[in-house]
Design a protein around this motif. Structure first.
Motif, PDB file in Angstrom:
ATOM      1  N   HIS A 114      -6.468  -2.621   6.101  1.00 19.83           N
ATOM      2  CA  HIS A 114      -5.119  -2.122   6.386  1.00 19.83           C
ATOM      3  C   HIS A 114      -5.135  -0.615   6.563  1.00 19.83           C
ATOM      4  O   HIS A 114      -5.924   0.106   5.940  1.00 19.83           O
ATOM      5  CB  HIS A 114      -4.079  -2.577   5.352  1.00 19.83           C
ATOM      6  CG  HIS A 114      -4.266  -2.072   3.950  1.00 19.83           C
ATOM      7  ND1 HIS A 114      -3.831  -0.829   3.544  1.00 19.83           N
ATOM      8  CD2 HIS A 114      -4.798  -2.649   2.857  1.00 19.83           C
ATOM      9  CE1 HIS A 114      -4.095  -0.668   2.258  1.00 19.83           C
ATOM     10  NE2 HIS A 114      -4.692  -1.758   1.809  1.00 19.83           N
ATOM     11  N   GLU A 177       0.462  -3.299   4.664  1.00 20.60           N
ATOM     12  CA  GLU A 177       0.005  -4.048   3.499  1.00 20.60           C
ATOM     13  C   GLU A 177       0.684  -3.562   2.224  1.00 20.60           C
ATOM     14  O   GLU A 177       0.995  -4.359   1.337  1.00 20.60           O
ATOM     15  CB  GLU A 177      -1.511  -3.929   3.356  1.00 20.60           C
ATOM     16  CG  GLU A 177      -2.146  -4.965   2.436  1.00 20.60           C
ATOM     17  CD  GLU A 177      -2.211  -4.541   0.973  1.00 20.60           C
ATOM     18  OE1 GLU A 177      -2.538  -5.390   0.125  1.00 20.60           O
ATOM     19  OE2 GLU A 177      -1.939  -3.362   0.678  1.00 20.60           O
ATOM     20  N   SER A 180       5.413  -4.460   2.952  1.00 20.26           N
ATOM     21  CA  SER A 180       5.486  -5.383   4.081  1.00 20.26           C
ATOM     22  C   SER A 180       6.772  -5.233   4.868  1.00 20.26           C
ATOM     23  O   SER A 180       7.852  -4.974   4.318  1.00 20.26           O
ATOM     24  CB  SER A 180       5.366  -6.822   3.584  1.00 20.26           C
ATOM     25  OG  SER A 180       4.096  -7.055   3.024  1.00 20.26           O
ATOM     26  N   ASP A 386      -3.552  -8.856   1.699  1.00 21.73           N
ATOM     27  CA  ASP A 386      -3.362  -9.547   2.974  1.00 21.73           C
ATOM     28  C   ASP A 386      -4.223 -10.788   3.130  1.00 21.73           C
ATOM     29  O   ASP A 386      -3.839 -11.739   3.821  1.00 21.73           O
ATOM     30  CB  ASP A 386      -3.651  -8.583   4.135  1.00 21.73           C
ATOM     31  CG  ASP A 386      -2.460  -7.690   4.453  1.00 21.73           C
ATOM     32  OD1 ASP A 386      -1.332  -8.038   4.065  1.00 21.73           O
ATOM     33  OD2 ASP A 386      -2.667  -6.646   5.109  1.00 21.73           O
TER      34      ASP A 386
END
Length: 440
Positions: A114, A177, A180, A386
Motif C-alpha cells: 500500500h 489501506e 479505507s 489488505d
C-alpha cells in the motif's frame, strides 16, 4: 519431493518422500543468481526507500499518495510490467497502483502493498533519520514503504536471474489501506478482482516486526455502535415500574455481558472505545466522540458506545455478532437498545491448510538460505490488512514479508531495520522461483 498441481485455481499437494520440501538443491544455479541479484540491487533499493519515506503520502494527501505511486510505477515499468494508477474519486481516495505480467507457467501470484501511511501533512514526522547504520526512523518506513520496495527488489532479482518471464504476477499497491475509502466494496474491488485471478497471495506488510515470524492468519476488524434509550425522570424514581433502569445502566449491563459471555473466546476481542450518556447527546460527526448533558439527579435517557470487534475467522465473527445481538435484545425494564455493525469491515485472513503449507515453504527456503526457521505470528499480534480481502479466493496466502522494524508503528517513533531488506527479498524471490518450477 513435492508435487504441485494447479488446475482451476486448486492446488493439490502430495508429499511423496521426506526430501527437501520442494525438492530443490541449495546449490541451484538460478537460486544462486537470484541471491546475487538481490545483493546487487539492495543499495539502490534502500535509496528508493529513503526517497519514498520523504514523500508524504498520508491517506488523505491524495497528491502525495499518487506521487509515491508514480515513483514505484516507474520502477515497475522498467521491469516490463504493464502498470496503471487508478482513480479513486468514486470512493473518496487517491486510487491504487496496479502492475501485471503474464508468464508461461506455474501459479498466478498476487503481491500486495500500500502507498498510503497514517502520517498526514500535519504530522510532526515527515522525513527519515538514521538512528544508526541500519535503523531508519521515518513515516511509513515499516508500514509499509519498505515492503513496497521489497516487492520491487524481488522483481528486479527475478528479472536479473532470467526467470521473471516465466511468472504470472499481479501487484496491487492500494492507496487507502490505513483509512479505507467509502464504500469499501468499491475501494477494495481492484484488490478483490485480482485475488479472484490469483492462486497465491503474498502480502508485504511488516507483520509483528519479528523477522522470525510470518503472518498466516490475520484477525478481521468490524466497527460497532450501541445506541441505548431509557425513560428520563427524577433520580428518585429509578428502578420503579414506570421508569426502569435508565440508559446508562442498560449500557453497563450490555457491556458486562459482552465480557462475561465472550471474553474467553480465543483470539476474539471486542473493545468499547468510548461511551457517552445522559439526558441528551451530541455525538461527533466523525464517530470519534461527542458531548453529553445530564445531571446527577436525572435518570439517563440516552447512551452511545462505539467500539470494534476482531475475529480470527469468518465463522468466529458471525457467531460473535449473533451473541452480541442476543445480549443487546434482553433489555432492562423500560429501556431499549440497538447494535449496529459498520459496513467498512475488514474480513479475517482465515488460517487454512493452504496458508500453513505456504508458510512451510517459506520456512524451508529461509533455512536453505541460512536465515533460520520462521514460524507463524500469533494472530493477536497481527492487525487487519489488505491481504484479508483475498481470503475467500486464493488457495494460499501469507503476509508479513515486508521490512521489519523496531516497533512504533503508526507513531512518530516508527522504525525499520534496513538489514532485513535483502533477507526478505531473497527468501521471497527464491520461494516464488521454487513454486513456479515445481515438478507438475
Amino acid at each position: 519431493m513435492m508435487i504441485l498441481k494447479f488446475n482451476n485455481k486448486s492446488i493439490v499437494l502430495i508429499v511423496l518422500f521426506c526430501f527437501s520440501l520442494l525438492g530443490f538443491s541449495q546449490n541451484n544455479t538460478e537460486e544462486s543468481n537470484i541471491v546475487k541479484a538481490v545483493d546487487k540491487h539492495t543499495e539502490s533499493a534502500i535509496e528508493l526507500i529513503k526517497t519514498a519515506v520523504n514523500m508524504n503520502s498520508g491517506t488523505m494527501n491524495f497528491e502525495g499518495v499518487r506521487a509515491v505511486g508514480s515513483l514505484f510505477q516507474k520502477e515497475l515499468d522498467k521491469l516490463g510490467f504493464k502498470t496503471v494508477l487508478t482513480n479513486g474519486e468514486a470512493y473518496g481516495r487517491a486510487g491504487h497502483l496496479i502492475a501485471t505480467r503474464k508468464g508461461k507457467k506455474g501459479p498466478k501470484f498476487l503481491l500486495i502493498g500500500h502507498l498510503d501511511t497514517v502520517f498526514e501533512l500535519e504530522s510532526p514526522l515527515q522525513e527519515y533519520t538514521m538512528l544508526n547504520d541500519s535503523i531508519m526512523k521515518g513515516p511509513g518506513v515499516a508500514d509499509m514503504k519498505g515492503g513496497d520496495v521489497i516487492i520491487i527488489l524481488v522483481m528486479q532479482a527475478l528479472k536479473d536471474a532470467g526467470v521473471l518471464d516465466d511468472m504470472s504476477i499481479e501487484i496491487v499497491m492500494t492507496g487507502d489501506e490505513e483509512k479505507s475509502g467509502n464504500p469499501i466494496g468499491l475501494s477494495k474491488k481492484d484488490l478483490i478482482d485480482a485475488a479472484k485471478r490469483a492462486d497465491i497471495a503474498l502480502g508485504f506488510e511488516n507483520g509483528d516486526n519479528n523477522p522470525k515470524t510470518i503472518v498466516a492468519s490475520r484477525r478481521g476488524s468490524a466497527d460497532w455502535e450501541l445506541k441505548v434509550t431509557g425513560e428520563p425522570a427524577h433520580s428518585s424514581q429509578i428502578f420503579t415500574k414506570d421508569i426502569g433502569a435508565g440508559a446508562i445502566y442498560e449500557s453497563s449491563r450490555i457491556l458486562n455481558e459482552f465480557y462475561v459471555q465472550l471474553a474467553k473466546e480465543k483470539d476474539l476481542t471486542f473493545n468499547p472505545g468510548y461511551i457517552i450518556g445522559g439526558t441528551t447527546l451530541k455525538p461527533g460527526s466523525d464517530g470519534t466522540g461527542g458531548h453529553a448533558f445530564g445531571k446527577s439527579n436525572v435518570v439517563s435517557q440516552e447512551a452511545s458506545v462505539r467500539g470494534d470487534l476482531r475475529a480470527v475467522s469468518l465463522s468466529q465473527l458471525i457467531q460473535a455478532k449473533a451473541t452480541m445481538k442476543k445480549i443487546v435484545s434482553e433489555n432492562y425494564s423500560k429501556t431499549s437498545a440497538e447494535l449496529i455493525f459498520g459496513e467498512g469491515a475488514y474480513p479475517p485472513l482465515t488460517l487454512t491448510e493452504g496458508n500453513l503449507k505456504l508458510l512451510e515453504y517459506f520456512n524451508s527456503v529461509s533455512q536453505d538460505l541460512g536465515f533460520g526457521s520462521v514460524t507463524a505470528v500469533n494472530p493477536r499480534n497481527a492487525g487487519a490488512a489488505d491481504i484479508s480481502f483475498t481470503s475467500e479466493y486464493v488457495d494460499m496466502a501469507i503476509d508479513g514479508l515486508g521490512l521489519t522494524g523496531g516497533g512504533g508503528d503508526h507513531t512518530i517513533n516508527e522504525t525499520g531495520n534496513l538489514n532485513t531488506v535483502a533477507t526478505q527479498a531473497k527468501i521471497t524471490a527464491v520461494l516464488m522461483y521454487r513454486l513456479v518450477n515445481s515438478k507438475l
